[in-house]
Motif scaffolding. Sequence first.
Motif, mmCIF file in Angstrom:
data_model
loop_
_atom_site.group_PDB
_atom_site.id
_atom_site.type_symbol
_atom_site.label_atom_id
_atom_site.label_comp_id
_atom_site.label_asym_id
_atom_site.label_seq_id
_atom_site.Cartn_x
_atom_site.Cartn_y
_atom_site.Cartn_z
ATOM 1 N N VAL A 128 -37.481 35.473 13.314
ATOM 2 C CA VAL A 128 -35.766 35.517 13.184
ATOM 3 C C VAL A 128 -35.649 36.303 11.635
ATOM 4 N N LEU B 94 -28.724 30.090 14.745
ATOM 5 C CA LEU B 94 -29.896 30.044 13.964
ATOM 6 C C LEU B 94 -30.502 28.500 13.819
ATOM 7 N N LYS C 178 -30.127 35.892 12.608
ATOM 8 C CA LYS C 178 -29.642 34.744 13.211
ATOM 9 C C LYS C 178 -28.870 34.020 12.114
ATOM 10 N N TYR C 179 -27.816 33.458 12.285
ATOM 11 C CA TYR C 179 -27.169 32.529 11.133
ATOM 12 C C TYR C 179 -26.321 31.507 11.982
ATOM 13 N N VAL D 268 -38.365 32.096 9.951
ATOM 14 C CA VAL D 268 -36.964 32.595 9.745
ATOM 15 C C VAL D 268 -36.885 33.298 8.238
#
Length: 381
Positions: A237, A270, A265-266, A206
């Motif tokens: 991500v 996420l 993404k969050y 991420v």
Amino acid sequence: MKFTIWHNILWSRYKAVVFSAVNNVAQARGIHVNFYQIAETERNRVGLSPVDRSWHQYPFKLLFPGAYSDLPKLSLFWSLAREAWNDDSNVTILCGYERPEIWLQAMILKLRGKQFALFCDSTLYDHEQTFFKGVAKRIIFNLADGIFCYGIRAVEYVGYYGVPSTRSFVRCQAAALPKTYLAEEAFKQRLEKAPRSSEPPRFLYVGRFSPEKSLEHLVQAFKQVLASWPGAKLVLVGKGPSEQGLRAIVSDLGINDDVIFTGAKYDSDLFEEYSKATCFVLPSHSEPWGLVVNEALSYACPVIVSYRCGCVPELVAEGKTGFSFEWGNLQELVDRMNVAPTAFSDVTMTARACLHQIQSFTPENAAKAILDGCAILHSQR
């Protein structure tokens, strides 16, 4: 007592939760704190997540809309200099040390006989130390009355430039977790969603797709891991300037079906990725700390982290919460990824170890460290 805290961009959620906690603790102690945000965001952050002001539960003054790098230099210098000239705080913490406008503020505060400190999250592993930049760092570090360091590696860094330990204050790094976050719920979610030993492993990255993250090493290592773990997946991500080059490497290696690019993404989307991953991998060449490691551990997900990342001494308990590896040693990264599914096969034990390791890295503890440090500086006046 009255303190002032400066920060560069409003985008940073992790600073938002820490500053919100600073405000709450300060009010309980009868301390007044002024907060300044210089700009809203930075260009390389725009694609990762939006500016969300709801995270900023404290009063602040925003000097400029838009991206920091787009600000007119004359207006930037004038605004920061004006605020420093009018600053009546007992202690002011400036946002870093590398930008000329911060030097200007430091010089003004010094000329006025005002106490100031610096935030520092750099480490000796970030970049090669050079002579002329080293001289400049030695000057500003030793002009400051104190330096707030994000961990052991940052303390070592300022010590390298002559700052005594009596002027270094360690404040923990805290991730911006959802307001509804509960460790117990994260533990339950991990037990429900983590891959079992009978299932192919799922590796996760991420963050930004940028050169310092060394994602080409991760992809190359994963190609070799597939030989030991057929059906494994690598989930990437994020977004960034290296994405097209990375996709090309994935295609050249013939692993398009095994590598998943999810985009940015969050929030809940996420955090679910951490729960579903066998482990999180951060292969960075330069990483002052690595807040994504905080996020992973907070969701009970073990980690594999390049030793150059600042968080390694505090967060990576070898074989328990994860593994570290020597950056650039591709075979060592492959070995760590190959052993991870077996080493962390006891999901319950690993989840508990991760949550235990991260439990003290909270916004409240970070806030207390900042306020305690400011109080010590003020008492030394």
